[in-house]
Design an enzyme around this catalytic site. Structure first.
Site, PDB file in Angstrom:
ATOM      1  N   ASP A  77      -2.615 -12.026   0.077  1.00  0.00           N
ATOM      2  CA  ASP A  77      -1.962 -10.828  -0.344  1.00  0.00           C
ATOM      3  C   ASP A  77      -2.101 -10.044   0.834  1.00  0.00           C
ATOM      4  O   ASP A  77      -3.153  -9.791   1.652  1.00  0.00           O
ATOM      5  CB  ASP A  77      -2.949 -10.063  -1.409  1.00  0.00           C
ATOM      6  CG  ASP A  77      -2.259  -8.951  -2.029  1.00  0.00           C
ATOM      7  OD1 ASP A  77      -1.192  -8.746  -1.493  1.00  0.00           O
ATOM      8  OD2 ASP A  77      -3.334  -8.116  -2.505  1.00  0.00           O
ATOM      9  N   MET A  78      -1.017  -9.318   1.274  1.00  0.00           N
ATOM     10  CA  MET A  78      -0.719  -8.736   2.467  1.00  0.00           C
ATOM     11  C   MET A  78      -1.542  -7.396   2.460  1.00  0.00           C
ATOM     12  O   MET A  78      -1.766  -6.809   1.214  1.00  0.00           O
ATOM     13  CB  MET A  78       0.706  -8.472   2.693  1.00  0.00           C
ATOM     14  CG  MET A  78       1.623  -9.299   2.999  1.00  0.00           C
ATOM     15  SD  MET A  78       1.161 -10.711   4.076  1.00  0.00           S
ATOM     16  CE  MET A  78       1.041  -9.888   5.477  1.00  0.00           C
ATOM     17  N   TYR A  81       3.427  -1.959   2.975  1.00  0.00           N
ATOM     18  CA  TYR A  81       4.399  -1.372   3.560  1.00  0.00           C
ATOM     19  C   TYR A  81       3.966  -0.459   4.725  1.00  0.00           C
ATOM     20  O   TYR A  81       4.631   0.061   5.842  1.00  0.00           O
ATOM     21  CB  TYR A  81       4.974  -0.234   2.399  1.00  0.00           C
ATOM     22  CG  TYR A  81       5.608  -0.815   1.410  1.00  0.00           C
ATOM     23  CD1 TYR A  81       5.948  -2.040   1.101  1.00  0.00           C
ATOM     24  CD2 TYR A  81       6.542  -0.039   0.500  1.00  0.00           C
ATOM     25  CE1 TYR A  81       6.606  -2.838   0.226  1.00  0.00           C
ATOM     26  CE2 TYR A  81       7.421  -0.668  -0.610  1.00  0.00           C
ATOM     27  CZ  TYR A  81       7.395  -1.809  -0.747  1.00  0.00           C
ATOM     28  OH  TYR A  81       8.122  -2.393  -1.915  1.00  0.00           O
ATOM     29  N   ARG A 118      -7.354   5.519   3.635  1.00  0.00           N
ATOM     30  CA  ARG A 118      -8.238   5.360   2.572  1.00  0.00           C
ATOM     31  C   ARG A 118      -9.707   5.561   2.743  1.00  0.00           C
ATOM     32  O   ARG A 118     -10.573   6.178   1.966  1.00  0.00           O
ATOM     33  CB  ARG A 118      -8.162   3.880   2.108  1.00  0.00           C
ATOM     34  CG  ARG A 118      -7.127   3.381   1.334  1.00  0.00           C
ATOM     35  CD  ARG A 118      -7.137   1.938   1.085  1.00  0.00           C
ATOM     36  NE  ARG A 118      -5.657   1.235   1.043  1.00  0.00           N
ATOM     37  CZ  ARG A 118      -5.423   0.042   0.298  1.00  0.00           C
ATOM     38  NH1 ARG A 118      -6.214  -0.485  -0.379  1.00  0.00           N
ATOM     39  NH2 ARG A 118      -4.411  -0.395   0.349  1.00  0.00           N
ATOM     40  N   ASP A 120       4.670  -9.100  -1.370  1.00  0.00           N
ATOM     41  CA  ASP A 120       3.744  -9.254  -0.398  1.00  0.00           C
ATOM     42  C   ASP A 120       2.511 -10.063  -1.015  1.00  0.00           C
ATOM     43  O   ASP A 120       1.448 -10.215  -0.530  1.00  0.00           O
ATOM     44  CB  ASP A 120       3.161  -7.927   0.056  1.00  0.00           C
ATOM     45  CG  ASP A 120       2.045  -7.278  -1.114  1.00  0.00           C
ATOM     46  OD1 ASP A 120       2.152  -7.809  -2.107  1.00  0.00           O
ATOM     47  OD2 ASP A 120       1.224  -6.620  -0.531  1.00  0.00           O
ATOM     48  N   GLU A 121       2.727 -11.057  -1.824  1.00  0.00           N
ATOM     49  CA  GLU A 121       2.026 -11.979  -2.239  1.00  0.00           C
ATOM     50  C   GLU A 121       2.434 -13.372  -2.501  1.00  0.00           C
ATOM     51  O   GLU A 121       3.465 -13.415  -2.821  1.00  0.00           O
ATOM     52  CB  GLU A 121       1.473 -11.580  -3.882  1.00  0.00           C
ATOM     53  CG  GLU A 121       0.713 -10.384  -3.860  1.00  0.00           C
ATOM     54  CD  GLU A 121       0.297 -10.240  -5.552  1.00  0.00           C
ATOM     55  OE1 GLU A 121      -0.529 -10.657  -6.053  1.00  0.00           O
ATOM     56  OE2 GLU A 121       1.353  -9.581  -5.865  1.00  0.00           O
TER      57      GLU A 121
HETATM   58  N1  DCP Z   1       4.183  -0.738  -4.057  1.00  0.00           N
HETATM   59  C1  DCP Z   1       5.132   0.199  -4.726  1.00  0.00           C
HETATM   60  N2  DCP Z   1       4.852   1.016  -5.758  1.00  0.00           N
HETATM   61  C2  DCP Z   1       3.610   0.863  -6.358  1.00  0.00           C
HETATM   62  C3  DCP Z   1       2.763  -0.222  -5.802  1.00  0.00           C
HETATM   63  C4  DCP Z   1       2.969  -0.843  -4.659  1.00  0.00           C
HETATM   64  O1  DCP Z   1       6.145   0.309  -4.012  1.00  0.00           O
HETATM   65  N3  DCP Z   1       3.414   1.520  -7.393  1.00  0.00           N
HETATM   66  C5  DCP Z   1       4.551  -1.437  -2.735  1.00  0.00           C
HETATM   67  C6  DCP Z   1       3.676  -0.785  -1.616  1.00  0.00           C
HETATM   68  C7  DCP Z   1       2.726  -1.595  -1.311  1.00  0.00           C
HETATM   69  C8  DCP Z   1       3.179  -2.979  -1.811  1.00  0.00           C
HETATM   70  O2  DCP Z   1       4.139  -2.598  -2.876  1.00  0.00           O
HETATM   71  O3  DCP Z   1       2.573  -1.781   0.319  1.00  0.00           O
HETATM   72  C9  DCP Z   1       2.188  -4.162  -2.178  1.00  0.00           C
HETATM   73  O4  DCP Z   1       1.278  -3.534  -3.153  1.00  0.00           O
HETATM   74  P1  DCP Z   1       0.027  -3.562  -3.403  1.00  0.00           P
HETATM   75  O5  DCP Z   1      -0.415  -3.373  -4.754  1.00  0.00           O
HETATM   76  O6  DCP Z   1      -0.127  -5.059  -2.826  1.00  0.00           O
HETATM   77  O7  DCP Z   1      -0.895  -2.980  -2.371  1.00  0.00           O
HETATM   78  P2  DCP Z   1      -0.785  -2.681  -0.812  1.00  0.00           P
HETATM   79  O8  DCP Z   1      -0.393  -4.147  -0.126  1.00  0.00           O
HETATM   80  O9  DCP Z   1      -0.053  -1.382  -0.159  1.00  0.00           O
HETATM   81  O10 DCP Z   1      -2.443  -2.517  -0.483  1.00  0.00           O
HETATM   82  P3  DCP Z   1      -3.657  -3.793  -0.601  1.00  0.00           P
HETATM   83  O11 DCP Z   1      -4.038  -3.864   0.718  1.00  0.00           O
HETATM   84  O12 DCP Z   1      -4.516  -2.937  -1.283  1.00  0.00           O
HETATM   85  O13 DCP Z   1      -3.020  -4.851  -1.232  1.00  0.00           O
END
Ligand code: DCP
Length: 662
Positions: A18-19, A23, A60, A120-121
């Site tokens: 998982d990235m 974004y 965060r 991103d997964e």
């Molecule tokens: N995303 C989005 N709207 C949301 C949730 C996520 O557009 N309600 C997009 C932005 C995130 C990407 O999808 O960067 C991946 O979501 P993740 O839930 O995996 O969260 P992140 O990668 O941002 O953070 P983490 O490091 O906690 O996985």
């Protein structure tokens, strides 16, 4: 409904990658001055600074959360850098994130079967790579282990403030370790190496879970973020699962999880352990009951699908509050934007990957001004997909009209006024590779029977209607592929009406026209008396089936003159609306024509890609998930693990450098 698939082996090695704050990382790579700074990505809508959709780890730490809007984030973290999502066609354009995800996937796919699970997964099946490594290099004889591997978190391993890396080293190299733990250790080495390759080649960090199945790997990947990996040993499974809230488990966030809570008093996965498999099967049916029993024990036979490309493409937009679309003209204007974007992506997919999509689906969120039934959902509708932005738009408008008609209960009411659309999306799914071996894509489309070449081979040829179709590509033609390219107006398939149903809603079940969707998995039906729990609670199985009694109003029903019941209102809806919209008269259709139409397109819920759902506006995501959840169908567990690993070490395996954490 969840389906129990036999666990093929508990010595599979599965990773979930998982990235981290994806974004944000993409934006920081684009604008390097943002690196190390508290950063968040905000939605296109700039109200109150825009909704945060990705929050960097520096932000965060200062208390910034994804649920905030930009203005609020600035209050808790004044130095935060807010980056707006790129915009195209008046809506968010996720192309750079999608492409960045593809870069990562192409690296991860080097070591094993790879399934792109979202933007991103990724899931990886590293079983063969781990086995090969173990065979070649006994772990106890490893002389040097990379720092990144030693930083792994091994669940269940007590570190007690001692030198954690030394303890992990000992765990990794135990001579007397269980074979399955040794394979996990190999998996951890491989994943650490892949993560470092991703960092070197893309500048992105990612986190990972390494376990014996997908469910456990996914649970672990988020446990230690950012840029870390977590190993789930067999011995740690019980302790990992027991305290987890039941609703947090995949596929248990909805009705099934609620039923477990309210009907059985199950709040955590551990609470589920007290129920026998027979009891769970009695309550939820054979498949779901078995699946639940397995979940409680960390057993899951789900295979990693070898899929690097998305299963579907979607384009959507939210229209909150006063922005709600209140006229058909306004909806059409936005559908034009969405359909053009969708068409471009389909075209790109066709040219780049030689794939064609077959099904077009329209989802919407709507309200009525005088709402007597606020829970009524706008029905999702699908039809065969015809290539070309103009045709996609035309069909989407028809799908919208049909949905609106049904949502309002009367076609006459669907004139402007009295309703509003707050979310709108179009999705192309059922994507298949164009078979190779002929000489142009255009000819491929030429060769398609207007309904379904595979079902009813026909000599009839149709001119390609899409000037945009590339003629330079390899020609393809196959009777096994069905593409709606002819001028025939598409058949609409009602999708939302089949929520919670695995059986046709029509009284006359023999009627092919009544089939609303899906490959129906016969669900075990319990004798009436067994479908009530001892304490008189209505079983979930009963509740799940209940909505079918309400009667759904699939347009398909109207197309068959003699089968499904329809209210006067529905009939009116059809006669003045659908027939008009489709330029056809239901009475004039013969039974075989009707059957032919219905058979030609059955919407397959598995064709919807999770990553596409995640690209939809957040409000619509939940809507679509609610729609998808009950329709997940039983699939035979036939896929075998691939054998794409020729070598488990890349040539530069000894050239590791420690990644710099961003
Ligand atoms: N995303 C989005 N709207 C949301 C949730 C996520 O557009 N309600 C997009 C932005 C995130 C990407 O999808 O960067 C991946 O979501 P993740 O839930 O995996 O969260 P992140 O990668 O941002 O953070 P983490 O490091 O906690 O996985």
């Amino acid at each position: 409904m969840p389906v129990a698939r036999p666990e093929t082996s508990d010595s599979r090695i599965i990773a979930h990658v998982d990235m981290d704050c994806f974004y944000v990382q993409v934006e920081q790579r684009k604008q390097p001055h943002l690196r190390g700074q508290p950063t968040a990505v905000v939605q296109y809508n700039s109200w109150k600074g825009g909704g945060l959709i990705a929050v960097g780890y520096e932000a965060r730490k200062d208390g910034v959360k994804r649920s905030m809007r930009g203005d609020e984030a600035k209050k808790v973290c004044p130095q935060i850098q807010l980056v707006q999502v790129p915009v195209a066609r008046g809506k968010a354009d996720l192309t750079i994130y999608r492409n960045a995800g593809s870069e990562v996937v192409s690296i991860l796919a080097r070591k094993g079967r790879c399934e792109r699970a979202s933007i991103d997964e990724v899931y990886l099946d590293l079983t063969e790579a781990a086995e090969a490594m173990l065979k070649e290099t006994p772990l106890e004889s490893l002389e040097s282990i990379d720092e990144e591997v030693l930083k792994s978190h091994v669940l269940g391993l007590s570190v007690n403030g001692n030198d954690e890396k030394e303890i992990v080293r000992e765990w990794l190299t135990r001579r007397d370790a269980d074979h399955r733990d040794k394979l996990l250790a190999c998996g951890a080495i491989i994943v650490a190496e892949l993560r470092m390759q991703v960092l070197r080649e893309t500048e992105f960090t990612c986190s990972a879970g390494i376990a014996h199945n997908k469910m456990l790997a996914k649970l672990a990947s988020g446990m230690n973020k950012p840029a870390q990996q977590t190993i789930v040993t067999l011995a740690s499974v019980k302790g990992l699962l027991e305290p987890l809230p039941i609703k947090k488990m995949k596929q248990l966030g909805g009705k099934l999880g609620s039923s477990l809570q309210t009907d059985l008093g199950v709040d955590t996965v551990g609470d589920l352990l007290q129920f026998s498999v027979e009891k769970l099967q009695d309550l939820y049916g054979s498949n779901t009951g078995t699946w639940l029993w397995n979940v409680a024990r960390g057993i899951s036979g789900d295979e990693v699908e070898g899929r690097l490309l998305p299963k579907s493409h979607g384009s959507g937009k939210t229209f909150p509050g006063v922005r709600a679309l209140k006229t058909v003209a306004a909806v059409e204007k936005w559908l034009k934007e969405l359909c053009e974007e969708l068409s471009e992506r389909l075209q790109l997919d066709l040219e780049t990957n030689k794939r064609v999509a077959h099904t077009l689906t329209l989802h919407a969120h709507a309200y009525k001004s005088t709402d007597t039934d606020s829970h009524k959902k706008f029905p999702s509708k699908s039809c065969p997909l015809r290539y070309g932005a103009g045709k996609i738009l035309e069909d989407s408008v028809n799908l919208f009209q049909a949905g609106l008609c049904e949502f309002l209960g009367s076609y006459m009411n669907s004139a402007d006024g009295g309703w509003g659309i707050t979310n709108l999306s179009v999705t192309a799914s059922k994507i298949v590779a164009v078979p190779s071996g002929t000489c142009s894509i255009t000819k491929y489309f030429h060769g398609q029977d207007r309904f379904h070449a595979s079902l009813e081979p026909s000599d009839e040829k149709f001119a390609p209607e899409d000037d945009n179709l590339s003629t330079s590509m390899t020609e393809s033609r196959s009777a096994s592929h069905q593409t709606e390219i002819g001028g025939e107006q598409p058949q609409i398939t009602h999708d939302t009406s089949s929520f919670d149903q695995y059986e046709t809603t029509c009284k006359d079940e023999a009627s092919a026209n009544c089939s609303t969707s899906k490959h129906h998995e016969p669900q075990p039906r319990l004798p009436e008396k067994e479908r009530n729990t001892n304490d008189g609670k209505r079983s979930y199985e009963q509740k799940r089936k209940a909505p079918k009694e309400k009667g759904t109003s699939s347009i398909l029903r109207f197309l068959q003159p003699s089968s499904c019941s329809s209210s006067n209102q529905e009939a009116k809806c059809l006669s003045s609306g659908v027939q008009e919209a489709f330029g056809m008269e239901s009475e004039s259709l013969t039974e075989s024509q009707n059957k032919r139409r219905t058979d030609s397109w059955r919407y397959n819920v598995d064709d919807i890609d999770q990553s596409v759902v995640e690209e939809l506006p957040p409000e619509l995501q939940e809507e679509v998930r609610t729609w998808l959840r009950p329709q997940k169908q039983v699939k035979a567990n036939t896929e075998k693990r691939g054998s794409s690993i020729a070598h488990y070490f890349s040539p530069n395996k000894n050239e590791h450098t420690n990644p710099k954490k961003s």
